[in-house]
Design an enzyme around this catalytic site. Structure first.
Site, PDB file in Angstrom:
ATOM      1  N   THR A  28      -5.259   4.759  -6.309  1.00 39.86           N
ATOM      2  CA  THR A  28      -4.106   5.568  -6.727  1.00 39.86           C
ATOM      3  C   THR A  28      -3.675   5.160  -8.133  1.00 39.86           C
ATOM      4  O   THR A  28      -3.767   3.992  -8.491  1.00 39.86           O
ATOM      5  CB  THR A  28      -2.950   5.344  -5.728  1.00 39.86           C
ATOM      6  OG1 THR A  28      -3.362   5.838  -4.454  1.00 39.86           O
ATOM      7  CG2 THR A  28      -1.682   6.070  -6.157  1.00 39.86           C
ATOM      8  N   GLY A  29      -3.204   6.141  -8.900  1.00 39.18           N
ATOM      9  CA  GLY A  29      -2.640   5.823 -10.213  1.00 39.18           C
ATOM     10  C   GLY A  29      -3.269   6.608 -11.341  1.00 39.18           C
ATOM     11  O   GLY A  29      -4.208   7.382 -11.152  1.00 39.18           O
ATOM     12  N   GLU A 106      -3.771   1.234   0.063  1.00 39.00           N
ATOM     13  CA  GLU A 106      -4.757   0.643  -0.860  1.00 39.00           C
ATOM     14  C   GLU A 106      -5.342  -0.635  -0.268  1.00 39.00           C
ATOM     15  O   GLU A 106      -6.540  -0.890  -0.394  1.00 39.00           O
ATOM     16  CB  GLU A 106      -4.088   0.336  -2.207  1.00 39.00           C
ATOM     17  CG  GLU A 106      -3.767   1.587  -3.006  1.00 39.00           C
ATOM     18  CD  GLU A 106      -2.951   1.327  -4.259  1.00 39.00           C
ATOM     19  OE1 GLU A 106      -3.043   2.137  -5.184  1.00 39.00           O
ATOM     20  OE2 GLU A 106      -2.215   0.321  -4.308  1.00 39.00           O
ATOM     21  N   LYS A 124      -3.321  -5.154 -18.837  1.00 35.98           N
ATOM     22  CA  LYS A 124      -3.018  -5.593 -17.462  1.00 35.98           C
ATOM     23  C   LYS A 124      -3.503  -7.023 -17.172  1.00 35.98           C
ATOM     24  O   LYS A 124      -3.234  -7.559 -16.105  1.00 35.98           O
ATOM     25  CB  LYS A 124      -3.671  -4.636 -16.455  1.00 35.98           C
ATOM     26  CG  LYS A 124      -3.246  -3.167 -16.574  1.00 35.98           C
ATOM     27  CD  LYS A 124      -1.863  -2.935 -16.018  1.00 35.98           C
ATOM     28  CE  LYS A 124      -1.460  -1.474 -16.014  1.00 35.98           C
ATOM     29  NZ  LYS A 124      -2.032  -0.686 -14.956  1.00 35.98           N
TER      30      LYS A 124
END
Ligand code: 5RP
Length: 230
Positions: A28-29, A106, A124
């Site tokens: 997701t994202g 997830e 990140k």
């Protein structure tokens, strides 16, 4: 050279790990979105046959729009490969996830995946988890006050995640999220994950310890680095 979106660089590159016949976990994202686009392009251009397992309602909707075939968790035993994003990653490949609120699904998908590929922009990468991002803890609404007290006892400052009008944010599973600040970051992610798992009412945390195998790091000059966990 014009700047490129590091998320797109990493997301598209990771789609190359997918081969014909695979069952693929779809994270997701905004970074994984580019993986979905690249997979959809490969399905069209190479007749790539895959089945996707989405990790959120949002990803399920995007995958359907892109005509990526999907399969239910109940109809598979394991997943060949999952591609997912992260909010932080440390040098030991421990992850902080859940910025998009999809941490529970997830983690379930990561748990049954033979290989977990993480796609991130270079920003990140951190030396210690919890230094640039708050740790999301998914909680059953009834238990929130108890969990919040226990989190404080463990050294965290929990804050209820809210939506724009100020109502509690609800996960796809009908739970709430406490975003936790740890002053100075998280010293021992594995120990903290165990401690949090002992609190009744905690459904899951955004700590992913020992689950990532490969990290694909996108740079804004359009280059990409692939690191495998030693
Ligand atoms: C959602 C997640 C995402 O993978 C994480 O927040 C990274 O998102 P993005 O790729 O948009 O930066 O864990 O629950």
């Amino acid at each position: 050279m014009p700047l490129q979106n590091p998320k797109e660089v990493a997301g598209r590159r990771a789609a190359e790990f997918v081969t014909d016949g695979m069952t693929v976990g779809l994270g997701t994202g905004s970074t994984v979105y580019f993986t979905l686009v690249q997979l959809a392009e490969r399905i069209q251009s190479e007749s790539l046959a895959i089945r996707g397992v989405p990790t959120s309602v949002d990803t399920e909707r995007k995958a359907r729009e892109l005509e990526i075939p999907l399969v239910e968790l109940a109809d598979i035993g394991s997943i060949d490969l999952t591609i997912d994003g992260a909010d932080e990653i440390d040098p030991d490949f421990n992850l902080m996830k859940g910025g998009g609120g999809a941490l529970l699904r997830e983690k379930v998908v990561a748990y049954i995946s033979e290989r977990e590929v993480i796609v991130v922009g270079r920003a990140k990468l951190v030396e210690r988890l919890g230094t640039t991002f708050l740790l999301p803890v998914e909680v059953v609404p009834f238990a929130r006050p108890v969990v919040a007290r226990e989190l404080t006892r463990l050294g965290a400052t929990p804050n209820l995640r809210v939506t724009d009008p100020g109502a509690p944010y609800m996960t796809d599973n009908g739970n709430e999220i406490l975003d936790c600040r740890f002053e100075g970051g998280i010293e021992d992610p594995a120990a903290l994950e165990i401690a949090l798992g002992r609190i009744p009412g905690v459904v899951e945390t955004g700590l992913f310890v020992g689950l990532a195998h490969v990290v694909v790091i996108g740079n804004d000059d359009g280059s990409c680095e692939v690191r495998a966990r030693p």
